[in-house]
Each structure stands twice: as structure tokens, then as C-alpha cells.
Design an enzyme around this catalytic site. Structure first.
Site, mmCIF file in Angstrom:
data_model
loop_
_atom_site.group_PDB
_atom_site.id
_atom_site.type_symbol
_atom_site.label_atom_id
_atom_site.label_comp_id
_atom_site.label_asym_id
_atom_site.label_seq_id
_atom_site.Cartn_x
_atom_site.Cartn_y
_atom_site.Cartn_z
ATOM 1 C CG ASP A 34 -6.048 -11.768 3.294
ATOM 2 O OD1 ASP A 34 -5.313 -12.176 2.374
ATOM 3 O OD2 ASP A 34 -6.048 -10.585 3.675
ATOM 4 C CD GLU A 35 -9.467 -8.703 3.792
ATOM 5 O OE1 GLU A 35 -9.983 -8.127 4.762
ATOM 6 O OE2 GLU A 35 -8.509 -8.236 3.158
ATOM 7 C CD1 TRP A 77 -3.186 -4.789 8.635
ATOM 8 C CD2 TRP A 77 -2.428 -5.446 6.652
ATOM 9 N NE1 TRP A 77 -3.174 -6.172 8.621
ATOM 10 C CE2 TRP A 77 -2.710 -6.592 7.412
ATOM 11 C CE3 TRP A 77 -1.920 -5.609 5.346
ATOM 12 C CZ2 TRP A 77 -2.524 -7.896 6.927
ATOM 13 C CZ3 TRP A 77 -1.738 -6.903 4.870
ATOM 14 C CH2 TRP A 77 -2.048 -8.019 5.643
ATOM 15 C CB THR A 78 1.336 0.755 4.926
ATOM 16 O OG1 THR A 78 1.376 0.001 3.707
ATOM 17 C CG2 THR A 78 2.276 0.152 5.939
ATOM 18 N NE ARG A 137 -3.171 -3.056 0.498
ATOM 19 C CZ ARG A 137 -3.661 -3.839 1.475
ATOM 20 N NH1 ARG A 137 -3.004 -3.954 2.637
ATOM 21 N NH2 ARG A 137 -4.766 -4.513 1.297
ATOM 22 C CE1 TYR A 157 -4.582 -7.952 12.394
ATOM 23 C CE2 TYR A 157 -5.458 -6.455 10.724
ATOM 24 C CZ TYR A 157 -5.043 -7.719 11.109
ATOM 25 O OH TYR A 157 -5.096 -8.752 10.213
ATOM 26 C CG PHE A 158 0.983 -2.599 16.353
ATOM 27 C CD1 PHE A 158 0.046 -3.141 17.228
ATOM 28 C CD2 PHE A 158 2.331 -2.775 16.658
ATOM 29 C CE1 PHE A 158 0.428 -3.852 18.357
ATOM 30 C CE2 PHE A 158 2.735 -3.480 17.783
ATOM 31 C CZ PHE A 158 1.775 -4.021 18.628
ATOM 32 C CG ASP A 159 -3.755 -1.415 10.605
ATOM 33 O OD1 ASP A 159 -3.795 -2.182 11.597
ATOM 34 O OD2 ASP A 159 -4.442 -1.605 9.582
ATOM 35 C CG HIS A 206 -5.762 -8.742 -0.866
ATOM 36 N ND1 HIS A 206 -6.167 -7.435 -0.705
ATOM 37 C CD2 HIS A 206 -6.379 -9.446 0.120
ATOM 38 C CE1 HIS A 206 -6.986 -7.353 0.348
ATOM 39 N NE2 HIS A 206 -7.141 -8.567 0.856
ATOM 40 C CG ASP A 236 -2.628 -6.369 -0.759
ATOM 41 O OD1 ASP A 236 -3.722 -6.305 -1.348
ATOM 42 O OD2 ASP A 236 -2.506 -6.825 0.396
HETATM 43 C C1 ACM Z 1 -5.931 -9.166 6.917
HETATM 44 O O1 ACM Z 1 -5.883 -8.263 7.773
HETATM 45 N N1 ACM Z 1 -6.657 -9.020 5.816
HETATM 46 C C2 ACM Z 1 -5.220 -10.406 7.091
#
Ligand code: ACM
Ligand code: ZN
Length: 527
Positions: free
Chosen positions: A335-336, A484-485, A173, A433-435, A272, A202
Site C-alpha cells: 500500500d501507499e 493502526w497505532t 507505530r 478500521y478500529f483505530d 512504508h 513500517d
Molecule cells: C492501510 O490502511 N494503509 C492499508
């Protein structure tokens, strides 16, 4: 003349006062807190200019450990320290001795013994000695230039609670250069972490050089524009990109390995993957057109699992990634990945038929199509003696036989996986989740993804759920946090997100729970 004499005496007095060295005392209440710290009384060790660091002759790794310690001491005390191989323990008088003892219990454990005559750091392995060095380094005041550093006599005996102590960084990102990645690794080492999970691909950009598929970086590493704010309708109309060459990646892997950190690469598939689809539209179910994604989110365009060329591409990429990364674990995301394209795609439906993938009351045939993809990739990974990690969505369908589950949507996925006999790494959004924001006063914070996780929340995570049996608990390999950025455009912001929460995480990973001061309960963790 008399006046001159007075001036001279004044300056002499000032010089003498400034030469009087200030005393600074070491403090062993470091983070993560060691398992056992016993102050012994008696005379302390005094760190002086003449203190040398000694290591066993003919052991390059121990020599590197000694050089690290010399560097850390210099950072704090502002003067160089020498390192030498030792022949006999006698050399150790007034010095710091690093040694190995194969009789010790744990691979990553160490003892740190401070006496007036000598400091000894002993480990079963070089890795244990490295953690002893980190403890010593943290015990010494960070700023002790021109000071006399006094280390009270102590016996520290230490070993980590978990074998997997990870931290993740999303470089898709937003991209972070090699210098910053190395700084990040140094910060992990300071906190006794041993895994750097590198989220390299991603929708918004492909960041690993591929010799076999150069288009991935020539084209897939760049997006033409980036959305402004939280997915507004406006874009900055500024091209954005970056990638790591294979040489740079090897350099980072070596840098991390010197600090006893494994680099686990993640190639997130089959969702992704818009950066790949922008390069190779034929790997998608509709054929596109696709764009290296300028927005944040979950996108319906995923890889076409029905297309054999797509599967061969994935297998080739995973082989190339394994050629590059020596880590036992290879992360394939999982994921997703929405199923909508697969439901309508003739090739995907043909694959479902040919492989006899059936829906049942828990899973659709398309869930099983994702499992089919995971199992094929897992086979390639296992064939090379490696192990696959996937996000907890890989439990939907039939989990690949040897997969490790990274439980992110809570602890529940990890509990299910452990009950099925799979290894687990806990990374719950509730605590890791440090974001997420660190304060509720978000009006005065830079724009973030949302959520709220402060230091105390991280510290309260108990990663081994009490609902598991003793046998199942062994499957909890450890803990990690993610950054996540999407909303983190630069390295200063990364450091702001990482610290001080990493300090809390490192105690969750390293220190035994009874040593933690906040009461923890499964109920809190299962928010
Ligand atoms: C994730 O946060 N989609 C693994
Ligand atoms: Zn398809």
C-alpha cells in the site's frame, strides 16, 4: 452466658445463609450467535464440583482443549475442574465429554448437546470442538463463584460463515510486548477468530529480529523521537523502540496455534520502509540520509526497485520470514508507495526499460514497476507453497497472478479482484478500521486518527457484494478489522479500541447474515 449463646446462634444463622448457594443460569445467546439453538425442555445439567471434562485418550490436542475448558470454568466458578481421557461413553455421566466425529460436515463446525446427565461437544476436528468450548464458556455466567450453575437442556448446531476471520495489530507505530500480544490473541479466540494479522514493519520501526540483517533491529527498531499530537511541529525528544526476538515470535505462533489462530506476518513493502532505509540507505533511490520516521503519514522515500541489491534483500527477508512463520499466507503490504522517486531514479528507469514495463491509459510504467516487485516476491512465496496477500493497491498495474487482495479503501478493490478471479479479504475503512473514533463526541475522547465507526456500523457490514456472480462470491474468503497505532500508545487504549467492536465483527465473520438484526445493503457498504 445467655448473651454468648445468642451471639453464637446469630453467627450460625449467618453461616447457614451464606452457605446457601445462589443459582445462576446459562444463557446461550452468546457472541457470535450460533447458527441453531434449540432448547429441548426437560431437566437441566447442573455444573458441580464433581463435574469432570473427558477427552479421547491419546489425543493431545483434545487434551489441550479439555484443559482450556477446565481453565475457563475455573475463571468463572473459582474452583478447579479435572480432565481425564475416557474409555467409554459411560464415563460421561454427569460430566462434559469432548469428542470427534469425522462424519460431520464442516471442519470448524461443532454440536453442543446439553442434557441432564451429560454435556457433549462434538466436532469434525479439534478446531470445531474448540469453538464449541468457546460457546459453552460464554454461555456460563462470567462471574459464578460459589454459585450453582444450571444449564438448560439444549441442542446447538454451529459452523462459521467465513473461513477467514481476522484481526490486525500494528506494532510498528507503537510496540506491544509479548504478554499483551498473547492477551490480544486470547480475546480473538474468545470471539472465534482464526487469524491474527501482525503488522510488524513500517516507517516508524522494524520489529522482527533478522539473523541475516541484524542492523534492522539494532538500529531500525528505534526512533529517536516521536511527533506530538497530530503531526505538529513538536517532538517528544524521547527515544522509542522495541522488537520481538525470533524465539518470542515462535512462542507467540505456538500460543496462537494452540488456540487455532494462524499468525500472518506482514512486511510492508516497497513503501512504508523508512526504518529499513535508515539502516541501509543504499536501498533507496536517492541514498538518503534517512531516519527511522518520527512522524505519521505516507512518505515519498520508498525502496529502489531498480537496485538489484534491494530486490535480493527483499527476497532474503521474505525467505527468513517464511522460515519463521508457518502460515500459508504471507502479507507483503504493497500500500501507499508513491512513485515520485522512481520517476527520477536512473536505476528504476533502467529497470522499467529492461523489463519493457509500459504505461497505458490506466497505469503508469512506475505502477508496473511496483507490480514487477510484487511478482518477484510472489514467486518466492509461491515456490515455498505459500500464498501472498497484498493491500488493494496491488491491483494497480498487473496484479501478481496468485495474490490475495485485502480490500481496505472500500469494497471496490475486493469486487474488482474477485471479478479477476482473485481471492479477497474485506477490510474496508468504512466499517473495519478500529483505530477510528467510536463516538462523535471526540472532544472527550483520547486523540485519534479521525473517522467514525461505532458498533452498529461494524455490525452492518455485508462483505459479499451482491454485484458479484455466485462464482465470484466464492472468492470472498472473509473479513478482518485493523488497528493502526499512530495514536494508540498503550495496551489499555488498544482494548478500548478493540472492544466492543470486535463483538460486532465476530458476528459479521461467523453468523449467517439473516440472523443479524440490522438490515444491511450494498449501498451502505459502498459509502
Ligand atoms: C492501510 O490502511 N494503509 C492499508
Ligand atoms: Zn530507484
Amino acid at each position: 452466658m445467655l448473651k454468648l449463646k445468642h451471639i453464637f446462634l446469630f453467627f450460625l444463622a449467618m453461616t447457614l445463609i451464606s452457605c446457601q448457594t445462589e443459582e445462576k443460569k446459562a444463557n446461550y445467546a452468546v457472541i457470535p450467535l450460533p447458527q441453531e439453538v434449540v432448547l429441548k425442555g426437560g431437566n437441566p445439567f447442573v455444573l458441580s464440583q464433581s463435574t469432570a471434562i473427558l477427552y479421547p485418550a491419546d489425543n493431545e490436542v483434545m487434551q489441550r482443549n479439555a484443559d482450556f475448558l477446565a481453565l475457563y470454568l475455573q475463571e468463572s466458578m473459582g474452583k478447579p475442574f479435572s480432565t481425564h481421557p475416557y474409555e467409554t461413553k459411560e464415563n460421561g455421566r454427569s460430566n462434559i465429554v469432548l469428542e470427534l466425529d469425522p462424519q460431520m460436515d464442516t471442519e470448524e463446525g461443532y454440536s453442543l448437546n446439553v442434557e441432564a446427565e451429560q454435556i457433549t461437544i462434538c466436532g469434525k476436528s479439534e478446531k470445531g470442538v474448540f469453538y464449541g468450548i468457546q460457546t459453552l464458556r460464554k454461555a456460563i455466567p462470567a462471574e459464578a463463584k460459589n454459585a450453582k450453575v444450571i444449564l438448560p437442556a439444549v441442542q446447538i448446531t454451529d459452523a462459521p460463515r467465513f473461513g477467514y476471520r481476522g484481526m490486525h495489530l500494528d506494532v510498528s507505530r507503537h510496540f506491544f510486548d509479548v504478554d499483551f500480544v498473547k492477551k490480544y490473541i486470547d480475546i480473538l479466540a474468545l470471539h472465534n477468530l482464526n487469524v491474527f494479522h501482525w503488522h510488524l514493519t513500517d516507517d516508524q520501526g522494524w520489529r522482527i529480529e533478522s539473523k541475516k540483517y541484524p542492523r534492522l533491529t539494532e538500529f531500525g527498531s528505534k526512533r529517536n523521537r516521536t511527533v506530538i499530537g497530530r503531526n505538529s511541529q513538536e517532538y517528544d525528544e524521547t527515544p522509542y523502540g522495541g522488537y520481538y526476538t525470533q524465539e518470542q515470535i515462535k512462542d507467540v505462533i505456538t500460543y496462537a496455534a494452540d488456540r487455532f489462530i494462524d499468525v500472518i506476518p506482514e512486511v510492508d513493502l516497497p513503501g512504508h520502509m523508512l526504518a529499513v532505509l535508515a539502516c541501509y540507505p543504499e536501498f533507496g533511490c536517492t541514498g538518503g540520509p534517512y531516519e527511522v520516521c518520527p512522524r505519521w503519514g505516507i512518505f515519498e522515500d520508498v525502496l529502489c526497485i531498480g537496485n538489484e541489491d534491494t530486490m535480493v534483500f527483499l527476497e532474503n527477508i521474505i525467505e527468513e520470514v517464511m522460515d519463521l512463520f508457518p502460515s500459508t499466507y504471507i502479507h507483503i503490504g504493497g500500500d501507499e508507495a508513491p512513485r515520485v522517486r522512481w520517476e527520477k531514479c536512473p536505476k528504476c528507469q533502467a529497470r522499467i526499460k529492461a523489463e519493457n514495463l509500459k504505461a497505458d491509459n490506466r497505469h503508469t510504467a512506475e505502477d508496473r514497476l511496483q507490480s514487477y516487485c510484487m511478482k518477484r516476491i510472489e514467486k518466492r512465496i509461491n515456490d515455498r507453497g505459500r500464498q501472498m496477500i497484498g493491500w488493494d493497491e496491488i491491483l494497480e498495474g498487473d496484479i501478481a497472478p496468485n495474490a490475495v487482495v485485502m480490500s481496505w479503501r472500500g469494497l471496490e478493490g475486493g469486487i474488482e479482484a474477485a471479478q479477476l478471479g482473485h481471492d479477497v479479504i474485506m477490510v474496508p475503512t468504512s466499517h473495519a478500521y478500529f483505530d477510528y473514533y467510536q463516538t462523535t463526541d471526540t472532544e472527550y475522547e483520547p486523540l485519534g486518527i479521525g473517522g467514525f465507526i461505532d458498533v452498529e456500523k461494524v455490525y452492518s457490514l455485508e462483505p459479499v457484494p451482491s454485484v458479484l456472480t455466485e462464482e465470484q462470491k466464492v472468492h470472498i474468503l472473509g473479513v478482518q478489522a485493523n488497528i493502526w497505532t499512530e495514536y494508540i500508545p498503550d495496551s489499555d487504549r488498544i482494548e478500548y479500541k478493540l472492544l466492543p467492536r470486535l463483538a460486532a465483527l465476530s458476528e459479521v465473520q461467523w453468523t449467517q447474515p439473516e440472523k443479524r438484526t440490522i438490515k444491511i445493503s450494498l449501498k451502505d457498504c459502498l459509502n
